[in-house]
Design a protein around this motif. Structure first.
Motif, PDB file in Angstrom:
ATOM      1  N   VAL A   8       6.366  18.959   4.650  1.00 26.23           N
ATOM      2  CA  VAL A   8       5.539  17.789   4.963  1.00 26.23           C
ATOM      3  C   VAL A   8       4.756  17.336   3.737  1.00 26.23           C
ATOM      4  N   GLU A   9       4.217  18.317   2.972  1.00 32.53           N
ATOM      5  CA  GLU A   9       3.463  17.954   1.773  1.00 32.53           C
ATOM      6  C   GLU A   9       4.347  17.240   0.759  1.00 32.53           C
ATOM      7  N   HIS A  10       5.585  17.751   0.561  1.00 30.39           N
ATOM      8  CA  HIS A  10       6.497  17.105  -0.372  1.00 30.39           C
ATOM      9  C   HIS A  10       6.868  15.705   0.099  1.00 30.39           C
ATOM     10  N   THR A  11       7.210  15.589   1.384  1.00 22.53           N
ATOM     11  CA  THR A  11       7.583  14.284   1.917  1.00 22.53           C
ATOM     12  C   THR A  11       6.408  13.311   1.893  1.00 22.53           C
ATOM     13  N   LEU A  12       5.207  13.832   2.242  1.00 20.95           N
ATOM     14  CA  LEU A  12       4.021  12.973   2.246  1.00 20.95           C
ATOM     15  C   LEU A  12       3.702  12.467   0.852  1.00 20.95           C
ATOM     16  N   ASN A  13       3.769  13.346  -0.152  1.00 18.09           N
ATOM     17  CA  ASN A  13       3.503  12.913  -1.529  1.00 18.09           C
ATOM     18  C   ASN A  13       4.536  11.898  -1.997  1.00 18.09           C
ATOM     19  N   LYS A  14       5.791  12.150  -1.631  1.00 17.52           N
ATOM     20  CA  LYS A  14       6.839  11.218  -2.032  1.00 17.52           C
ATOM     21  C   LYS A  14       6.637   9.858  -1.392  1.00 17.52           C
ATOM     22  N   THR A  15       6.262   9.871  -0.109  1.00 17.87           N
ATOM     23  CA  THR A  15       6.058   8.598   0.592  1.00 17.87           C
ATOM     24  C   THR A  15       4.841   7.862   0.053  1.00 17.87           C
ATOM     25  N   LEU A  16       3.747   8.583  -0.149  1.00 19.81           N
ATOM     26  CA  LEU A  16       2.525   7.936  -0.639  1.00 19.81           C
ATOM     27  C   LEU A  16       2.683   7.455  -2.077  1.00 19.81           C
ATOM     28  N   ASP A  17       3.455   8.205  -2.880  1.00 14.18           N
ATOM     29  CA  ASP A  17       3.730   7.720  -4.235  1.00 14.18           C
ATOM     30  C   ASP A  17       4.531   6.429  -4.177  1.00 14.18           C
ATOM     31  N   SER A  18       5.474   6.365  -3.274  1.00 13.54           N
ATOM     32  CA  SER A  18       6.240   5.126  -3.114  1.00 13.54           C
ATOM     33  C   SER A  18       5.355   3.973  -2.661  1.00 13.54           C
ATOM     34  N   VAL A  19       4.382   4.311  -1.786  1.00  8.61           N
ATOM     35  CA  VAL A  19       3.439   3.279  -1.339  1.00  8.61           C
ATOM     36  C   VAL A  19       2.591   2.781  -2.504  1.00  8.61           C
ATOM     37  N   LEU A  20       2.156   3.711  -3.374  1.00  4.17           N
ATOM     38  CA  LEU A  20       1.384   3.302  -4.548  1.00  4.17           C
ATOM     39  C   LEU A  20       2.198   2.377  -5.443  1.00  4.17           C
ATOM     40  N   GLU A  21       3.448   2.734  -5.696  1.00 11.02           N
ATOM     41  CA  GLU A  21       4.303   1.893  -6.541  1.00 11.02           C
ATOM     42  C   GLU A  21       4.492   0.515  -5.924  1.00 11.02           C
ATOM     43  N   GLU A  22       4.802   0.511  -4.628  1.00 10.28           N
ATOM     44  CA  GLU A  22       5.037  -0.773  -3.958  1.00 10.28           C
ATOM     45  C   GLU A  22       3.762  -1.613  -3.941  1.00 10.28           C
ATOM     46  N   THR A  23       2.618  -0.974  -3.700  1.00 12.93           N
ATOM     47  CA  THR A  23       1.344  -1.695  -3.678  1.00 12.93           C
ATOM     48  C   THR A  23       1.026  -2.273  -5.054  1.00 12.93           C
ATOM     49  N   ALA A  24       1.222  -1.438  -6.115  1.00 10.92           N
ATOM     50  CA  ALA A  24       0.938  -1.916  -7.468  1.00 10.92           C
ATOM     51  C   ALA A  24       1.831  -3.096  -7.840  1.00 10.92           C
ATOM     52  N   GLN A  25       3.106  -3.016  -7.542  1.00 15.11           N
ATOM     53  CA  GLN A  25       4.018  -4.105  -7.882  1.00 15.11           C
ATOM     54  C   GLN A  25       3.675  -5.381  -7.123  1.00 15.11           C
ATOM     55  N   ARG A  26       3.344  -5.231  -5.851  1.00 16.02           N
ATOM     56  CA  ARG A  26       3.023  -6.432  -5.066  1.00 16.02           C
ATOM     57  C   ARG A  26       1.692  -7.036  -5.501  1.00 16.02           C
ATOM     58  N   LEU A  27       0.694  -6.190  -5.741  1.00 15.20           N
ATOM     59  CA  LEU A  27      -0.614  -6.700  -6.139  1.00 15.20           C
ATOM     60  C   LEU A  27      -0.570  -7.330  -7.527  1.00 15.20           C
ATOM     61  N   LEU A  28       0.214  -6.752  -8.413  1.00 20.22           N
ATOM     62  CA  LEU A  28       0.264  -7.306  -9.774  1.00 20.22           C
ATOM     63  C   LEU A  28       0.834  -8.714  -9.774  1.00 20.22           C
ATOM     64  N   SER A  29       1.879  -8.945  -9.005  1.00 24.42           N
ATOM     65  CA  SER A  29       2.449 -10.299  -8.948  1.00 24.42           C
ATOM     66  C   SER A  29       1.446 -11.295  -8.385  1.00 24.42           C
ATOM     67  N   LEU A  30       0.718 -10.890  -7.378  1.00 22.04           N
ATOM     68  CA  LEU A  30      -0.303 -11.787  -6.811  1.00 22.04           C
ATOM     69  C   LEU A  30      -1.465 -11.966  -7.767  1.00 22.04           C
ATOM     70  N   ALA A  31      -1.834 -10.871  -8.479  1.00 18.27           N
ATOM     71  CA  ALA A  31      -2.950 -10.975  -9.414  1.00 18.27           C
ATOM     72  C   ALA A  31      -2.621 -11.895 -10.585  1.00 18.27           C
ATOM     73  N   VAL A  32      -1.416 -11.832 -11.071  1.00 18.05           N
ATOM     74  CA  VAL A  32      -1.022 -12.715 -12.183  1.00 18.05           C
ATOM     75  C   VAL A  32      -1.129 -14.175 -11.776  1.00 18.05           C
ATOM     76  N   VAL A  33      -0.649 -14.500 -10.586  1.00 19.59           N
ATOM     77  CA  VAL A  33      -0.754 -15.879 -10.096  1.00 19.59           C
ATOM     78  C   VAL A  33      -2.214 -16.280  -9.965  1.00 19.59           C
ATOM     79  N   GLU A  34      -3.038 -15.349  -9.420  1.00 19.59           N
ATOM     80  CA  GLU A  34      -4.462 -15.624  -9.247  1.00 19.59           C
ATOM     81  C   GLU A  34      -5.137 -15.870 -10.586  1.00 19.59           C
TER      82      GLU A  34
END
Length: 441
Positions: free
Chosen positions: A34-60
């Motif tokens: 569970v710890e391995h899967t949770l870290n992998k999932t949350l790391d993916s969430v961080l990557e996805e969040t950073a990529q999505r926020l950066l595109s919106l931030a650049v436009v802003e």
């Protein structure tokens, strides 16, 4: 001697402990997965969040009038922010931050990719030819909290599982060993003289050969003891008639011959024949004592039997006998009257032979059925006391005897399901000997 542990208890606690350890092992493995899967999932969430926020931030930022102005995103409603972010320009100038940010979490210069600090998990990425940078941070405490909550939910069933497993396994083991427990109870309930076969039911296949072997051993032992008792009884019985006839001839010879060497020799022969006759009688009593069937079907009053036997000895013995009976009108016992008579006669004879001369022999019967025969005399050593009930064992006394009296009494006590207790000095005295016997009710 170390007390044996119940097989049911061993299986119950062993299986419960095994189930608990397996559950804990499975929980530990699950926690790692569970710890391995949770870290992998949350790391993916961080990557996805950073990529999505950066595109919106650049436009802003491009749509601002002043692109170098730091802007903090306002929260729509108060809440605890688990993920914070920082957008910086090419000169590491902060341009856009989340509403609940702690700038000390982020390094002075942006770093790309995933990394961990002492308190946070951070992911960094750039855009527009490394002109804009974003770093997204998540507290490691939230991940640890999620891990421990998951582990707690896995361990929580143990609070109920362990008692239920213990009860279930205990019941199943007891049900499975029901035949063995019944077999054990049958063996415990049997008397020492019961050598009949044990009919075990519902025995496990592993125990059946043991039950058969026990029955075969009991049968062999029964035949051996029966042969020994039969030989003893038959030999004693067959010797009675020729001994009586020979004794009569010797007594007649003594009356016919004059005084002299022949008369003395005939007297010694008569004494030897009388000893043989008494030994024959003792052997017959021993055979009866070991033959079983020493308990009557219905209890009866034993005081008249005891009084009659003591009266016989009082008329014939030179040593006085003192009989003390309880105040109760009757003392009921299930012991066979003949067995009781043999027992009491042997105890009194033993007291008369080995007791001190001119000192009375006391026979005491209490209301609870305790029979005590007490005589005065020297103290019997402790190491020799427990051997007096063996066959042909005699104390250090010049008195005659075959050494079978107490052995016969012990055999009757065992057959009647009671205990013959020997004590020297007698309780409450500084010398003497006491034999006590609690009559079976």
């Amino acid at each position: 001697m170390r007390r044996a542990t119940s097989l049911q208890r061993r299986l119950g606690f062993g299986l419960t402990l095994g189930v608990t350890l397996l559950w804990l092992l499975a929980t530990a493995v699950t926690a790692l997965v569970v710890e391995h899967t949770l870290n992998k999932t949350l790391d993916s969430v961080l990557e996805e969040t950073a990529q999505r926020l950066l595109s919106l931030a650049v436009v802003e930022i491009f749509n601002r009038e002043d692109t170098d102005l730091l802007q903090q995103v306002a929260a729509l409603h108060p809440h605890e922010e688990y993920i914070t972010y920082l957008v910086r320009g090419k000169d590491d100038v902060p341009l856009l931050v989340s509403h609940d940010i702690d700038l000390s979490v982020f390094p002075e210069t942006p770093q790309m990719g995933l990394r961990s600090t002492a308190t946070h998990r951070i992911y960094g990425i750039s855009a527009v030819s490394n002109t804009f940078f974003i770093e997204v941070a998540e507290p490691l405490a939230s991940r640890r909290q999620a891990k421990w909550q998951t582990l707690g939910m896995l361990l929580l069933p143990l609070v109920v599982l362990i008692p239920l497993s213990l009860i279930g396994i205990w019941w199943f083991v007891r049900h499975s060993l029901r035949g063995v427990l019944e077999y054990r109870n049958m063996l415990e309930a049997r008397g020492a003289g019961d050598l009949s076969q044990v009919r075990g039911k519902n025995l496990p296949a592993e125990i059946v050969p043991i039950g058969d072997a026990v029955n075969q051993l009991l049968e062999r032992l029964r035949r051996t003891l029966e042969a020994e008792r039969s030989f003893t009884a038959n030999s004693a019985h067959e010797l009675r008639t020729p001994l009586a006839a020979t004794l009569a001839q010797v007594q007649r010879l003594r009356r016919e011959v004059p005084d002299g060497p022949v008369q003395d020799r005939a007297a010694r022969i008569e004494v030897s024949l009388r000893e043989l006759s008494r030994l024959s009688e003792k052997l017959m009593q021993l055979a009866k004592a070991e033959s079983g069937g020493l308990l009557a079907e219905t209890p009866q009053d034993i005081l008249p039997i005891i009084s009659h036997i003591v009266d016989d000895f009082q008329r014939a013995a030179e040593t006085p006998l003192v009989l003390t009976l309880p105040n109760e009108a009757r003392v009921m016992s299930s012991i066979d009257p003949d067995a009781l008579a043999i027992l009491l006669r042997n105890l009194i004879e033993n007291a008369l032979k080995h007791g001190q001369e001119n000192q009375p022999v006391e026979i005491i019967v209490s209301g609870d059925g305790m029979l005590r025969v007490i005589n005065a005399g020297v103290v019997v050593p402790r190491e020799a006391l427990h051997r007096l009930t063996d066959r042909f064992q005699r104390g250090k006394s010049r008195a005659g005897g075959s050494g079978l009296g107490l052995a016969i009494a012990q055999a009757i006590a065992v057959g009647a399901g009671a205990t013959l207790t020997l004590a020297s000095p007698a309780p409450g005295r500084i010398d003497g000997f006491e034999a006590s016997f609690l009559l079976a009710h």
